[in-house]
Design a protein around this motif. Structure first.
Motif, PDB file in Angstrom:
ATOM      1  N   ARG A 164       0.843  -1.206   0.000  1.00  0.00           N
ATOM      2  CA  ARG A 164       0.000   0.000   0.000  1.00  0.00           C
ATOM      3  C   ARG A 164       0.877   1.255   0.000  1.00  0.00           C
ATOM      4  N   GLU A 165       1.958   1.196   0.761  1.00  0.00           N
ATOM      5  CA  GLU A 165       2.891   2.317   0.812  1.00  0.00           C
ATOM      6  C   GLU A 165       3.574   2.520  -0.545  1.00  0.00           C
ATOM      7  N   ARG A 168       1.390   4.212  -3.026  1.00  0.00           N
ATOM      8  CA  ARG A 168       1.306   5.657  -2.786  1.00  0.00           C
ATOM      9  C   ARG A 168       2.558   6.367  -3.314  1.00  0.00           C
ATOM     10  N   VAL A 169       3.727   5.805  -3.026  1.00  0.00           N
ATOM     11  CA  VAL A 169       4.995   6.435  -3.419  1.00  0.00           C
ATOM     12  C   VAL A 169       5.184   6.425  -4.938  1.00  0.00           C
ATOM     13  N   ALA A 171       2.837   6.180  -7.391  1.00  0.00           N
ATOM     14  CA  ALA A 171       1.467   6.257  -7.912  1.00  0.00           C
ATOM     15  C   ALA A 171       1.405   6.436  -9.431  1.00  0.00           C
TER      16      ALA A 171
END
Length: 198
Positions: A164-165, A168-169, A171
């Motif tokens: 998930r991280e 985000r990073v 994207a």
């Protein structure tokens, strides 16, 4: 184009990689479908060691994944891309970032640096993260758990959080897909996103 699939074990990423490859072939495209670790003779030997061996130190694990990846890129991925084929890969360097970089605590930057070095900076055009809860993913698996799967629920939760991280990073490259839907519906969504690339 170079497309990769990521997710916790049991997420359905392998199914989606196969369905995308079949769909692209039906459109008359040359497609190389491969997996990590594996896809080459050396890679399959490393896969067996990583998934069925004894305890492996975190950096040794990261280095073995990177070695298999270096061989795959050199022997399979770059030659296929050079002749105009599409490459669909079940896992790639994001797996190392999630499992070793974050879940094992080695650091995303350090693991990314290692993998960019061994692949000469080759990143996928698009990465699909098939997202399901670790609990649901575990319920889907019916075969004997491998060395990493045997690490249990807490590690699986950490890997899920790591993915998930990363989504985000990164994207711009990583597309998160709801893996709880019908596999054919998921495949249609992915085909739509891939058409934007080709």
């Amino acid at each position: 184009m170079f497309v990769t699939f990521e997710g916790v074990d049991g997420s359905g990423k392998s199914t989606q990689a196969r369905l995308l490859a079949e769909g692209l072939r039906a459109d008359g495209r040359e497609v190389v479908l491969t997996r990590e670790p594996g896809g080459t003779s050396l890679g399959e030997d490393v896969r067996d060691l990583l998934l069925h061996g004894e305890r492996i130190a975190p950096w040794a694990e990261a280095a073995l994944f990177a070695a298999a990846r270096a061989q795959l890129v050199d022997e399979v991925v770059r030659p296929a891309l050079a002749r105009g084929a599409d490459v669909v890969c079940d896992r790639y360097l994001d797996s190392s970032l999630a499992y070793q970089g974050i879940a094992r605590g080695l650091g995303v930057e350090r693991v990314l640096e290692l993998n960019l070095l061994v692949t000469s900076g080759l990143l996928p055009d698009r990465t699909f993260l098939i997202q399901v809860s670790p609990t649901e993913a575990a319920e889907r698996r019916h075969d004997e758990p491998d060395r990493i799967e045997r690490e249990g629920a807490a590690f699986a939760e950490e890997v899920d959080r790591a993915y998930r991280e990363l989504a985000r990073v990164f994207a711009q490259r990583v597309v998160v897909v709801d893996g709880t839907r019908n596999p054919q519906d998921i495949a249609e969504t992915i085909r739509g996103r891939v058409r934007d690339l080709s």
